[in-house]
Design a protein around this motif. Structure first.
Motif, PDB file in Angstrom:
ATOM      1  N   ASP A   1       0.822  -1.212   0.000  1.00  0.00           N
ATOM      2  CA  ASP A   1       0.000   0.000   0.000  1.00  0.00           C
ATOM      3  C   ASP A   1       0.854   1.258   0.000  1.00  0.00           C
ATOM      4  OD1 ASP A   1      -2.370  -1.407  -0.026  1.00  0.00           O
ATOM      5  OD2 ASP A   1      -2.566  -1.447   2.151  1.00  0.00           O
ATOM      6  N   ILE A   2       2.006   1.219   0.644  1.00  0.00           N
ATOM      7  CA  ILE A   2       2.855   2.404   0.747  1.00  0.00           C
ATOM      8  C   ILE A   2       3.310   2.880  -0.634  1.00  0.00           C
ATOM      9  CG2 ILE A   2       5.150   3.186   1.500  1.00  0.00           C
ATOM     10  CD1 ILE A   2       4.669   1.573   4.083  1.00  0.00           C
ATOM     11  N   VAL A   3       3.668   1.952  -1.516  1.00  0.00           N
ATOM     12  CA  VAL A   3       4.155   2.331  -2.851  1.00  0.00           C
ATOM     13  C   VAL A   3       3.029   2.424  -3.875  1.00  0.00           C
ATOM     14  CG1 VAL A   3       6.450   1.380  -2.445  1.00  0.00           C
ATOM     15  CG2 VAL A   3       4.661  -0.087  -3.397  1.00  0.00           C
ATOM     16  N   ASP A   4       1.799   2.227  -3.432  1.00  0.00           N
ATOM     17  CA  ASP A   4       0.645   2.349  -4.317  1.00  0.00           C
ATOM     18  C   ASP A   4       0.014   3.724  -4.098  1.00  0.00           C
ATOM     19  OD1 ASP A   4      -1.553   2.072  -5.901  1.00  0.00           O
ATOM     20  OD2 ASP A   4      -2.546   0.545  -4.679  1.00  0.00           O
ATOM     21  N   VAL A   5       0.307   4.663  -4.992  1.00  0.00           N
ATOM     22  CA  VAL A   5      -0.154   6.042  -4.811  1.00  0.00           C
ATOM     23  C   VAL A   5      -1.656   6.182  -5.075  1.00  0.00           C
ATOM     24  CG1 VAL A   5       2.102   6.971  -5.408  1.00  0.00           C
ATOM     25  CG2 VAL A   5       0.392   6.672  -7.198  1.00  0.00           C
ATOM     26  N   LEU A   6      -2.291   5.154  -5.596  1.00  0.00           N
ATOM     27  CA  LEU A   6      -3.733   5.190  -5.832  1.00  0.00           C
ATOM     28  C   LEU A   6      -4.520   4.617  -4.666  1.00  0.00           C
ATOM     29  CD1 LEU A   6      -3.839   4.018  -9.560  1.00  0.00           C
ATOM     30  CD2 LEU A   6      -3.878   6.349  -8.682  1.00  0.00           C
ATOM     31  N   ALA A   7      -3.820   4.242  -3.598  1.00  0.00           N
ATOM     32  CA  ALA A   7      -4.492   3.634  -2.449  1.00  0.00           C
ATOM     33  C   ALA A   7      -5.449   4.630  -1.799  1.00  0.00           C
ATOM     34  CB  ALA A   7      -3.453   3.152  -1.434  1.00  0.00           C
ATOM     35  N   ARG A   8      -6.545   4.124  -1.316  1.00  0.00           N
ATOM     36  CA  ARG A   8      -7.573   4.936  -0.665  1.00  0.00           C
ATOM     37  C   ARG A   8      -7.109   5.321   0.744  1.00  0.00           C
ATOM     38  NH1 ARG A   8     -12.166   3.557   2.545  1.00  0.00           N
ATOM     39  NH2 ARG A   8     -14.006   4.856   2.110  1.00  0.00           N
TER      40      ARG A   8
ATOM     41  N   LYS B   1      -0.247  -6.551  13.647  1.00  0.00           N
ATOM     42  CA  LYS B   1       0.156  -7.051  14.958  1.00  0.00           C
ATOM     43  C   LYS B   1       1.185  -6.146  15.621  1.00  0.00           C
ATOM     44  CE  LYS B   1       2.206 -11.069  17.265  1.00  0.00           C
ATOM     45  NZ  LYS B   1       2.769 -12.436  17.091  1.00  0.00           N
ATOM     46  N   ASP B   2       2.184  -5.710  14.848  1.00  0.00           N
ATOM     47  CA  ASP B   2       3.272  -4.921  15.427  1.00  0.00           C
ATOM     48  C   ASP B   2       3.313  -3.479  14.913  1.00  0.00           C
ATOM     49  OD1 ASP B   2       4.294  -7.114  16.934  1.00  0.00           O
ATOM     50  OD2 ASP B   2       5.220  -7.898  15.097  1.00  0.00           O
ATOM     51  N   GLY B   3       2.280  -3.041  14.229  1.00  0.00           N
ATOM     52  CA  GLY B   3       2.317  -1.685  13.709  1.00  0.00           C
ATOM     53  C   GLY B   3       0.964  -1.241  13.179  1.00  0.00           C
ATOM     54  N   VAL B   4       0.883   0.053  12.883  1.00  0.00           N
ATOM     55  CA  VAL B   4      -0.349   0.647  12.367  1.00  0.00           C
ATOM     56  C   VAL B   4       0.020   1.528  11.177  1.00  0.00           C
ATOM     57  CG1 VAL B   4      -2.376   2.049  12.863  1.00  0.00           C
ATOM     58  CG2 VAL B   4      -1.350   0.660  14.683  1.00  0.00           C
ATOM     59  N   LEU B   5      -0.719   1.373  10.063  1.00  0.00           N
ATOM     60  CA  LEU B   5      -0.475   2.153   8.859  1.00  0.00           C
ATOM     61  C   LEU B   5      -1.591   3.164   8.658  1.00  0.00           C
ATOM     62  CD1 LEU B   5       1.067   2.657   6.162  1.00  0.00           C
ATOM     63  CD2 LEU B   5      -0.418   0.925   5.129  1.00  0.00           C
ATOM     64  N   PHE B   6      -1.197   4.431   8.459  1.00  0.00           N
ATOM     65  CA  PHE B   6      -2.136   5.496   8.118  1.00  0.00           C
ATOM     66  C   PHE B   6      -1.796   5.983   6.711  1.00  0.00           C
ATOM     67  CE2 PHE B   6      -1.186   5.636  12.637  1.00  0.00           C
ATOM     68  CZ  PHE B   6      -2.440   5.565  13.223  1.00  0.00           C
ATOM     69  N   GLN B   7      -2.816   6.102   5.874  1.00  0.00           N
ATOM     70  CA  GLN B   7      -2.612   6.615   4.517  1.00  0.00           C
ATOM     71  C   GLN B   7      -3.602   7.731   4.246  1.00  0.00           C
ATOM     72  OE1 GLN B   7      -2.475   2.858   2.027  1.00  0.00           O
ATOM     73  NE2 GLN B   7      -0.594   3.840   1.369  1.00  0.00           N
ATOM     74  N   LEU B   8      -3.094   8.834   3.697  1.00  0.00           N
ATOM     75  CA  LEU B   8      -3.930   9.972   3.377  1.00  0.00           C
ATOM     76  C   LEU B   8      -3.298  10.761   2.238  1.00  0.00           C
ATOM     77  CD1 LEU B   8      -3.405  12.651   6.164  1.00  0.00           C
ATOM     78  CD2 LEU B   8      -2.161  10.512   6.136  1.00  0.00           C
ATOM     79  N   LYS B   9      -4.036  11.751   1.746  1.00  0.00           N
ATOM     80  CA  LYS B   9      -3.580  12.561   0.626  1.00  0.00           C
ATOM     81  C   LYS B   9      -3.210  13.960   1.115  1.00  0.00           C
ATOM     82  CE  LYS B   9      -4.809   9.311  -2.358  1.00  0.00           C
ATOM     83  NZ  LYS B   9      -3.846   8.521  -3.156  1.00  0.00           N
ATOM     84  N   ALA B  10      -2.133  14.491   0.538  1.00  0.00           N
ATOM     85  CA  ALA B  10      -1.750  15.884   0.778  1.00  0.00           C
ATOM     86  C   ALA B  10      -1.980  16.671  -0.506  1.00  0.00           C
ATOM     87  CB  ALA B  10      -0.289  15.976   1.210  1.00  0.00           C
TER      88      ALA B  10
ATOM     89  N   TYR C   1      -0.035  11.069  15.400  1.00  0.00           N
ATOM     90  CA  TYR C   1      -1.207  11.959  15.414  1.00  0.00           C
ATOM     91  C   TYR C   1      -0.839  13.355  14.927  1.00  0.00           C
ATOM     92  CZ  TYR C   1      -3.688  15.807  17.588  1.00  0.00           C
ATOM     93  OH  TYR C   1      -4.281  17.013  17.815  1.00  0.00           O
ATOM     94  N   ALA C   2       0.300  13.887  15.405  1.00  0.00           N
ATOM     95  CA  ALA C   2       0.719  15.235  15.008  1.00  0.00           C
ATOM     96  C   ALA C   2       0.958  15.329  13.507  1.00  0.00           C
ATOM     97  CB  ALA C   2       1.981  15.631  15.775  1.00  0.00           C
ATOM     98  N   LEU C   3       1.468  14.274  12.908  1.00  0.00           N
ATOM     99  CA  LEU C   3       1.720  14.274  11.466  1.00  0.00           C
ATOM    100  C   LEU C   3       0.402  14.246  10.681  1.00  0.00           C
ATOM    101  CD1 LEU C   3       4.717  11.756  11.377  1.00  0.00           C
ATOM    102  CD2 LEU C   3       4.814  14.251  11.216  1.00  0.00           C
ATOM    103  N   VAL C   4      -0.544  13.421  11.126  1.00  0.00           N
ATOM    104  CA  VAL C   4      -1.858  13.386  10.476  1.00  0.00           C
ATOM    105  C   VAL C   4      -2.547  14.741  10.626  1.00  0.00           C
ATOM    106  CG1 VAL C   4      -4.141  12.315  10.478  1.00  0.00           C
ATOM    107  CG2 VAL C   4      -2.104  10.898  10.781  1.00  0.00           C
ATOM    108  N   ASP C   5      -2.447  15.317  11.822  1.00  0.00           N
ATOM    109  CA  ASP C   5      -3.055  16.621  12.077  1.00  0.00           C
ATOM    110  C   ASP C   5      -2.418  17.703  11.207  1.00  0.00           C
ATOM    111  OD1 ASP C   5      -4.762  18.416  13.806  1.00  0.00           O
ATOM    112  OD2 ASP C   5      -2.782  19.229  14.282  1.00  0.00           O
ATOM    113  N   ASN C   6      -1.107  17.600  10.985  1.00  0.00           N
ATOM    114  CA  ASN C   6      -0.404  18.573  10.156  1.00  0.00           C
ATOM    115  C   ASN C   6      -0.916  18.547   8.714  1.00  0.00           C
ATOM    116  OD1 ASN C   6       2.145  20.387   9.733  1.00  0.00           O
ATOM    117  ND2 ASN C   6       2.314  18.802   8.178  1.00  0.00           N
TER     118      ASN C   6
ATOM    119  N   MET D   1     -11.077   6.975   8.624  1.00  0.00           N
ATOM    120  CA  MET D   1      -9.735   6.670   9.109  1.00  0.00           C
ATOM    121  C   MET D   1      -9.485   7.286  10.472  1.00  0.00           C
ATOM    122  SD  MET D   1      -6.005   7.860   7.775  1.00  0.00           S
ATOM    123  CE  MET D   1      -5.993   9.100   9.068  1.00  0.00           C
ATOM    124  N   VAL D   2      -9.848   8.566  10.634  1.00  0.00           N
ATOM    125  CA  VAL D   2      -9.632   9.244  11.917  1.00  0.00           C
ATOM    126  C   VAL D   2     -10.518   8.627  12.994  1.00  0.00           C
ATOM    127  CG1 VAL D   2      -9.814  11.451  13.108  1.00  0.00           C
ATOM    128  CG2 VAL D   2      -8.900  11.374  10.792  1.00  0.00           C
ATOM    129  N   GLY D   3     -11.740   8.229  12.612  1.00  0.00           N
ATOM    130  CA  GLY D   3     -12.603   7.561  13.583  1.00  0.00           C
ATOM    131  C   GLY D   3     -12.004   6.256  14.081  1.00  0.00           C
TER     132      GLY D   3
END
Length: 368
Positions: A101-108, A115-124, A183-188, A243-245
């Motif tokens: 998903d990270i290298v897929d720029v069309l990802a929603r 298990k060991d991490g959380v991925l957040f994806q958004l558009k700037a 959180y600060a990065l998503v908020d930014n 996503m934020v919810g």
């Protein structure tokens, strides 16, 4: 962004997407265009017990981590170097589906918990007021234990304000865990939406003033550009509420309750952004209606003016036609002042008709 450019851009990305058709899940295929020659990796480390803050950068390489710091933040700019991103993924046990998903720029835009991490994806977004073009950039944020990894398409620093807060020790980031940094990065990124919408609002105001003063043919294209930009933002930001919810309600071990309190406030910002987009879409549709109305009004004004002129000259032509007939016995034909009498009659007719037109309201100006 013009329709043709938008469709061409989407077609190019779809072409890249087809390259991974049939590949097994977790296959890393970069689906965007190469935006920079070399991938830059920025390493930032900080912690509540350290008075100093360290930041270093490397090209096509991964800087080494100093274990004495509490929180580590890798900021990768440039997604075309799949091998480098895969190396980071192995080092921090990033799930293969997350790497895909990270290298897929069309990802929603979404949040995926592993298990060991959380991925957040958004558009700037960035908006060019002169060209009225909206540029879109895929941003991925991966939260790991005491570590945050961010992945951007372009070389520009989307997180400059967060980095500045870390350098000056202001705010809560230095004293909190890695999930607060995420959180600060998503908020930014969310705060940048308001800046883009402010520019769009200024462009809408300028277009409205231009339409009321003097609508031009190219105004229609400008309105269409803004309509496409707002549609792109709407499609990209609408999933952000979900996503934020999920971020605010997650029970993942890496996300603390203290951080979730701030995330719930962030959800209000996302709702506000969505409301603004819908409002500006309505304003854009209203501008198009205003443009059509102004063009129709000005066209009708021209037709009205020409009609009035034609109507005024109809009786004058009638009189000139009568006295232009080749008959010897015409009243006043041999009168010494007959020509001036006829001109006086014509002028009187013009004045009377103009007075009558004004009484009927047919001579009102466009500003009335």
């Amino acid at each position: 962004m013009r329709t043709t450019n938008l469709l061409r851009s989407q077609a190019e990305k779809i072409g890249f997407k087809r390259a991974k058709s049939g590949a097994p899940p977790g296959t890393m295929v970069y689906t965007g265009r190469k935006e920079m020659d070399q991938t830059h990796v920025h390493l930032t480390q900080y912690g509540p017990a350290q008075d100093r803050f360290e930041h270093q950068m490397a090209e096509d390489a991964i800087p080494d981590v100093h274990e004495t710091f509490g929180t580590t933040w890798y900021d990768v700019r440039g997604l075309h170097d799949v091998e480098l991103i895969e190396t980071l993924g192995k080092r921090y046990d990033i799930h293969p589906l997350a790497l895909e998903d990270i290298v897929d720029v069309l990802a929603r835009p979404k949040m995926e918990a592993y298990k060991d991490g959380v991925l957040f994806q958004l558009k700037a977004f960035a908006f060019d007021e002169e060209k009225r073009q909206l540029s879109v950039e895929q941003v991925s944020i991966y939260l790991y234990e005491n570590t945050v990894l961010t992945f951007q398409e372009d070389a520009g620093d989307l997180f400059a304000s967060v980095r500045k807060r870390l350098e000056t020790k202001s705010g809560r980031i230095r004293s909190r865990s890695a999930d607060y940094l995420a959180y600060a990065l998503v908020d930014n990124v969310t705060d940048r939406y308001f800046n883009v919408l402010d520019k769009i609002e200024e462009t809408l105001d300028a277009l409205e003033d231009g339409i009321l003063k003097r609508p031009e043919v190219k105004t229609k294209g400008k309105i269409h550009d803004l309509k496409l930009s707002l549609l792109t933002m709407r499609k990209s930001i609408s999933p952000l509420r979900e996503m934020v919810g999920s971020f605010g309600d997650s029970d993942h071990k890496l996300i603390t309750e203290d951080t979730q309190l701030f995330v719930r406030d962030l959800k209000d910002h996302v709702i506000q952004v969505n409301d603004l987009i819908e409002t500006y879409r309505d304003v854009t549709n209203g501008l198009y209606d205003l443009y059509v109305s102004e063009i129709s009004f000005r066209t009708n004004s021209v037709v009205q003016t020409l009609t009035i002129v034609s109507t005024i000259f109809m009786p004058l032509s009638f009189l000139a036609g009568i006295y232009g007939m080749n008959f010897e016995y015409i009243p006043e034909l041999h009168a010494r002042r007959g020509y001036f009498i006829l001109l006086g009659v014509m002028v009187t007719i013009v004045v009377v008709m103009l007075f009558w037109f004004r009484r009927r309201g047919w001579l009102q100006s466009g500003d009335a």
